[in-house]
Motif scaffolding. Structure first.
Motif, PDB file in Angstrom:
ATOM      1  N   GLN A  76      -3.599  27.792  63.865  1.00 36.47           N
ATOM      2  CA  GLN A  76      -4.972  27.524  63.444  1.00 36.47           C
ATOM      3  C   GLN A  76      -4.981  26.233  62.641  1.00 36.47           C
ATOM      4  OE1 GLN A  76      -6.917  30.807  61.514  1.00 36.47           O
ATOM      5  NE2 GLN A  76      -8.377  29.470  60.482  1.00 36.47           N
ATOM      6  N   ILE A  77      -5.943  25.359  62.934  1.00 39.74           N
ATOM      7  CA  ILE A  77      -6.030  24.058  62.264  1.00 39.74           C
ATOM      8  C   ILE A  77      -7.385  23.956  61.574  1.00 39.74           C
ATOM      9  CG2 ILE A  77      -5.976  21.559  62.573  1.00 39.74           C
ATOM     10  CD1 ILE A  77      -4.486  22.199  65.281  1.00 39.74           C
ATOM     11  N   SER A  78      -7.372  23.482  60.335  1.00 39.53           N
ATOM     12  CA  SER A  78      -8.628  23.277  59.611  1.00 39.53           C
ATOM     13  C   SER A  78      -8.476  22.115  58.641  1.00 39.53           C
ATOM     14  CB  SER A  78      -9.044  24.549  58.866  1.00 39.53           C
ATOM     15  OG  SER A  78      -8.080  24.882  57.887  1.00 39.53           O
ATOM     16  N   PHE A  79      -9.595  21.600  58.184  1.00 40.74           N
ATOM     17  CA  PHE A  79      -9.644  20.565  57.151  1.00 40.74           C
ATOM     18  C   PHE A  79     -10.490  21.080  56.004  1.00 40.74           C
ATOM     19  CE2 PHE A  79      -8.187  17.842  60.487  1.00 40.74           C
ATOM     20  CZ  PHE A  79      -7.629  16.719  59.869  1.00 40.74           C
ATOM     21  N   LYS A  80     -10.032  20.862  54.779  1.00 33.23           N
ATOM     22  CA  LYS A  80     -10.843  21.173  53.601  1.00 33.23           C
ATOM     23  C   LYS A  80     -11.581  19.887  53.228  1.00 33.23           C
ATOM     24  CE  LYS A  80     -10.188  24.356  50.586  1.00 33.23           C
ATOM     25  NZ  LYS A  80      -9.697  25.212  49.502  1.00 33.23           N
ATOM     26  N   LEU A  81     -12.918  19.952  53.284  1.00 32.30           N
ATOM     27  CA  LEU A  81     -13.768  18.781  53.106  1.00 32.30           C
ATOM     28  C   LEU A  81     -14.865  19.067  52.093  1.00 32.30           C
ATOM     29  CD1 LEU A  81     -14.382  18.134  56.926  1.00 32.30           C
ATOM     30  CD2 LEU A  81     -12.652  17.018  55.492  1.00 32.30           C
ATOM     31  N   SER A  82     -15.416  18.004  51.524  1.00 31.73           N
ATOM     32  CA  SER A  82     -16.618  18.112  50.693  1.00 31.73           C
ATOM     33  C   SER A  82     -17.332  16.765  50.745  1.00 31.73           C
ATOM     34  CB  SER A  82     -16.272  18.489  49.248  1.00 31.73           C
ATOM     35  OG  SER A  82     -15.514  17.475  48.626  1.00 31.73           O
ATOM     36  N   PHE A  83     -18.580  16.776  50.320  1.00 22.46           N
ATOM     37  CA  PHE A  83     -19.362  15.544  50.235  1.00 22.46           C
ATOM     38  C   PHE A  83     -19.545  15.139  48.788  1.00 22.46           C
ATOM     39  CE2 PHE A  83     -21.887  15.984  54.433  1.00 22.46           C
ATOM     40  CZ  PHE A  83     -21.052  15.085  55.063  1.00 22.46           C
ATOM     41  N   LYS A  84     -19.574  13.841  48.554  1.00 23.62           N
ATOM     42  CA  LYS A  84     -20.018  13.328  47.269  1.00 23.62           C
ATOM     43  C   LYS A  84     -21.545  13.446  47.248  1.00 23.62           C
ATOM     44  CE  LYS A  84     -18.304   9.661  45.577  1.00 23.62           C
ATOM     45  NZ  LYS A  84     -17.923   8.278  45.345  1.00 23.62           N
ATOM     46  N   ARG A  85     -22.114  13.363  46.095  1.00 24.41           N
ATOM     47  CA  ARG A  85     -23.571  13.481  45.967  1.00 24.41           C
ATOM     48  C   ARG A  85     -24.302  12.413  46.777  1.00 24.41           C
ATOM     49  NH1 ARG A  85     -25.171  13.764  40.023  1.00 24.41           N
ATOM     50  NH2 ARG A  85     -23.034  14.211  40.302  1.00 24.41           N
ATOM     51  N   ASP A  86     -23.720  11.223  46.884  1.00 24.65           N
ATOM     52  CA  ASP A  86     -24.391  10.119  47.580  1.00 24.65           C
ATOM     53  C   ASP A  86     -23.954   9.978  49.043  1.00 24.65           C
ATOM     54  OD1 ASP A  86     -21.814   9.273  47.082  1.00 24.65           O
ATOM     55  OD2 ASP A  86     -22.394   7.308  46.311  1.00 24.65           O
ATOM     56  N   ALA A  87     -23.425  11.036  49.652  1.00 22.76           N
ATOM     57  CA  ALA A  87     -22.984  10.983  51.053  1.00 22.76           C
ATOM     58  C   ALA A  87     -24.162  10.609  51.951  1.00 22.76           C
ATOM     59  CB  ALA A  87     -22.408  12.332  51.472  1.00 22.76           C
ATOM     60  N   SER A  88     -23.856   9.812  52.985  1.00 17.30           N
ATOM     61  CA  SER A  88     -24.923   9.371  53.887  1.00 17.30           C
ATOM     62  C   SER A  88     -24.370   9.099  55.279  1.00 17.30           C
ATOM     63  CB  SER A  88     -25.576   8.093  53.336  1.00 17.30           C
ATOM     64  OG  SER A  88     -24.611   7.051  53.296  1.00 17.30           O
ATOM     65  N   GLY A  89     -25.276   9.090  56.254  1.00 16.28           N
ATOM     66  CA  GLY A  89     -24.926   8.730  57.623  1.00 16.28           C
ATOM     67  C   GLY A  89     -24.388   9.862  58.469  1.00 16.28           C
ATOM     68  N   TRP A  90     -24.415  11.085  57.978  1.00 17.11           N
ATOM     69  CA  TRP A  90     -23.805  12.200  58.699  1.00 17.11           C
ATOM     70  C   TRP A  90     -24.776  12.950  59.585  1.00 17.11           C
ATOM     71  CZ3 TRP A  90     -18.761  12.162  58.895  1.00 17.11           C
ATOM     72  CH2 TRP A  90     -18.085  11.454  57.902  1.00 17.11           C
ATOM     73  N   SER A  91     -26.062  12.791  59.384  1.00 18.08           N
ATOM     74  CA  SER A  91     -27.045  13.508  60.191  1.00 18.08           C
ATOM     75  C   SER A  91     -26.938  13.064  61.645  1.00 18.08           C
ATOM     76  CB  SER A  91     -28.455  13.233  59.658  1.00 18.08           C
ATOM     77  OG  SER A  91     -29.394  13.937  60.425  1.00 18.08           O
ATOM     78  N   GLY A  92     -26.666  14.026  62.514  1.00 13.54           N
ATOM     79  CA  GLY A  92     -26.544  13.731  63.938  1.00 13.54           C
ATOM     80  C   GLY A  92     -25.232  13.092  64.344  1.00 13.54           C
ATOM     81  N   ALA A  93     -24.311  12.904  63.401  1.00 17.49           N
ATOM     82  CA  ALA A  93     -23.010  12.305  63.731  1.00 17.49           C
ATOM     83  C   ALA A  93     -22.102  13.402  64.292  1.00 17.49           C
ATOM     84  CB  ALA A  93     -22.383  11.667  62.493  1.00 17.49           C
TER      85      ALA A  93
END
Length: 171
Positions: A76-93
């Motif tokens: 099983q493969i996974s990534f632990k991720l989070s966003f900074k408060r000012d994250a941008s450009g991810w909608s629809g990516a």
């Protein structure tokens, strides 16, 4: 800026633990290959081993790792991720997790759902409710697992992603 723009993985210090007598490998940011990772215009690398790598901005997200498989078990493969408060450009990516066994292996992939709704708290992607698994192949000379997190198709600039670690877990 480094003479090489891409960060190359340091595979000497990958955390290898056992859970229920099964291997669990933890790849911290320094154990991963990160395209544009050595250029601080695009990525910020942690000073400490337990801190995440922070994406400043890229239009080509490619974070990869590899390890030798010991047998033909399922992983099983996974990534632990989070966003900074000012994250941008991810909608629809379209962000994908991809993996293959052996250089000549066939990629298996999974589109990560709801990454644009990623919280600021570190979260495993994909979740254990909808895991991404790869089968080891028997009688194959190259038993190396190649895996990665990719968004290379939209051409959109993205920022604010934190990569805490990747996990490869023997099932």
């Amino acid at each position: 800026m480094s003479s090489k723009p891409h960060h190359e993985a340091d595979n000497d210090n990958i955390d290898n633990t056992k859970v229920d007598n099964k291997d669990v490998l933890i790849f911290k940011p320094r154990n991963l290959n990160i395209v544009w990772g050595n250029d601080n215009r695009y990525w910020r690398f942690p000073s400490g081993a337990d801190e995440p790598a922070e994406l400043v901005q890229v239009s080509w997200l490619e974070v990869t790792g590899s390890c030798q498989l010991k047998d033909s078990q399922k992983y099983q493969i996974s990534f632990k991720l989070s966003f900074k408060r000012d994250a941008s450009g991810w909608s629809g990516a379209p962000v994908f997790l991809m993996a293959k066994v052996g250089k000549k292996g066939k990629y298996k992939w999974k589109k990560l759902k709801d990454l644009d709704k990623l919280p600021q708290e570190p979260t495993e992607f994909p979740s254990s409710d909808d895991p991404f698994t790869v089968d080891g192949v028997t009688r194959q000379p190259d038993m190396r697992l190649y895996f990665g997190l990719y968004e290379v198709w939209s051409g959109k600039w993205k920022g604010g992603l934190r990569v805490h670690h990747a996990t490869v877990k023997q099932l």
